[in-house]
Design an enzyme around this catalytic site. Structure first.
Site, PDB file in Angstrom:
ATOM      1  N   ASN A 174      48.416  40.131  49.858  1.00 30.11           N
ATOM      2  CA  ASN A 174      47.214  40.807  50.373  1.00 30.11           C
ATOM      3  C   ASN A 174      47.565  41.790  51.486  1.00 30.11           C
ATOM      4  O   ASN A 174      47.052  42.906  51.524  1.00 30.11           O
ATOM      5  CB  ASN A 174      46.217  39.783  50.913  1.00 30.11           C
ATOM      6  CG  ASN A 174      45.340  39.205  49.815  1.00 30.11           C
ATOM      7  OD1 ASN A 174      45.356  39.667  48.681  1.00 30.11           O
ATOM      8  ND2 ASN A 174      44.564  38.182  50.158  1.00 30.11           N
ATOM      9  N   GLU A 230      50.152  34.619  48.165  1.00 32.60           N
ATOM     10  CA  GLU A 230      48.859  35.317  48.084  1.00 32.60           C
ATOM     11  C   GLU A 230      48.559  36.067  49.391  1.00 32.60           C
ATOM     12  O   GLU A 230      48.145  37.223  49.369  1.00 32.60           O
ATOM     13  CB  GLU A 230      47.720  34.321  47.818  1.00 32.60           C
ATOM     14  CG  GLU A 230      47.827  33.540  46.525  1.00 32.60           C
ATOM     15  CD  GLU A 230      47.697  34.399  45.276  1.00 32.60           C
ATOM     16  OE1 GLU A 230      47.401  35.602  45.391  1.00 32.60           O
ATOM     17  OE2 GLU A 230      47.917  33.864  44.177  1.00 32.60           O
ATOM     18  N   ARG A 233      44.172  43.693  39.386  1.00 36.96           N
ATOM     19  CA  ARG A 233      44.170  42.603  40.361  1.00 36.96           C
ATOM     20  C   ARG A 233      43.194  41.538  39.859  1.00 36.96           C
ATOM     21  O   ARG A 233      42.122  41.876  39.368  1.00 36.96           O
ATOM     22  CB  ARG A 233      43.711  43.088  41.735  1.00 36.96           C
ATOM     23  CG  ARG A 233      44.466  44.281  42.248  1.00 36.96           C
ATOM     24  CD  ARG A 233      45.795  43.889  42.828  1.00 36.96           C
ATOM     25  NE  ARG A 233      46.543  45.087  43.193  1.00 36.96           N
ATOM     26  CZ  ARG A 233      47.844  45.247  43.022  1.00 36.96           C
ATOM     27  NH1 ARG A 233      48.553  44.276  42.505  1.00 36.96           N
ATOM     28  NH2 ARG A 233      48.440  46.348  43.389  1.00 36.96           N
TER      29      ARG A 233
END
Lengths: 104, 193
Positions: free
Chosen positions: B50, B46, B107
């Site tokens: 990002n 994650e 997303r």
């Protein structure tokens, strides 16, 4: 990531194997949506039994297919998530929206 | 006891799998459960994602990953993922569940929520135009499993630390070796060290 797609009755069955992350999510999305548009399937079953890893990019993929099926009056079902994937589905709330296919 | 590793990767999406596998291999030295290791790998994925899709959105930059494992009664894995990208204008808002700046790209907006839920601590600092640093940690409870092992095998609690340090002491005559344990999916070698 390996993806097998076949039409079974009125359902498009997508069997996923490997790891789902942002790197492969867009290609998967394209593959599934193309088949949905060609086959006009009433329901979409995503079989997660072979998925050893998934992050929130996979959640985005599933949420997107859920919205797509809702918009066309169809439904999305998920099958055989591993415990790690199911933990993510539970956290996201997807398990409360999307049904579970239990026969696979 | 302390161990650490540092990694630099270009912000290319194919490196997401490499980053989580590398951190997973490092974390595997502490003998986490399958679930603990999955939590760590997911959280790293994650943070790295990002940096790729938000931090370095229209360019390729460098992502810096640092991991540290400290062992006392428990083992703590601390992971830092840092980029020098565009930064996050409002960190508090970005950490809200389902918040995303790119809804048309499907997303989920769950990245920070996943990190918060799967790790014990999460700290995000960011400055516009300078980048973002994500620090997170998770305790791997060696102590509890040592007690279970002690009960089952009669071996001392220090055996687990020896395992973490990679010591390969031969059992004395008549002494029982550690039983085969369910290995996590990413191991460096047969003995996990």
């Amino acid at each position: 990531m390996n993806c097998e797609i076949e039409q079974v009755g009125g359902a498009l069955v997508v069997k996923l194997k490997g790891e789902i992350d942002q790197h492969c999510a867009e290609e998967l999305r394209g593959d599934i949506d193309r088949q949905l548009d060609i086959k006009h399937s009433a329901s979409l079953i995503i079989d997660l039994g072979g998925v050893d890893f998934m992050d929130s990019s996979g959640l985005g993929l599933i949420m997107g297919r859920y919205r797509k099926m809702q918009a066309r009056g169809g439904k999305l079902l998920l099958a055989r998530p591993t415990p790690a994937v199911d933990k993510l589905l539970e956290l996201s709330g997807i398990n409360r929206l999307v049904g579970r296919e239990r026969t696979k | 006891m302390r161990n650490y590793m540092k990694l630099e990767i270009p912000s290319k999406s194919l490196n997401e799998a490499f980053a989580r596998a590398a951190v997973g291999a490092f974390a595997a030295q502490t003998d986490p459960t399958v679930e603990e290791l999955a939590d760590i790998k997911t959280s790293v994925s994650e943070a790295v994602t990002n940096s790729i899709i938000h931090g370095y959105r229209d360019t390729v930059g460098v992502i810096y990953i640092e991991c540290e494992a400290r062992v006392e009664n428990t083992c703590v894995i601390e992971i830092t993922v840092r980029d020098e990208g565009v930064g996050i204008p409002d960190v508090e808002r970005a950490m809200e569940p389902l918040f995303t700046t790119a809804p048309d790209e499907e997303r989920s907006g769950m990245g920070f929520t996943v990190m918060q839920s799967f790790m014990d601590t999460l700290d995000v600092t960011s400055e516009k135009g300078k980048g973002t640093t994500v620090k997170m940690s998770k305790a791997i409870n060696i102590g509890t499993r040592d007690e279970e092992l002690e009960t089952r095998t009669g071996l001392p609690k220090s055996a687990s630390e020896a395992h973490f340090l990679g010591k390969r002491s031969q059992p004395e005559a008549g002494e029982t070796s550690l039983p085969a344990r369910k290995r996590t999916s990413v191991g460096i070698g047969d003995d996990g060290c």
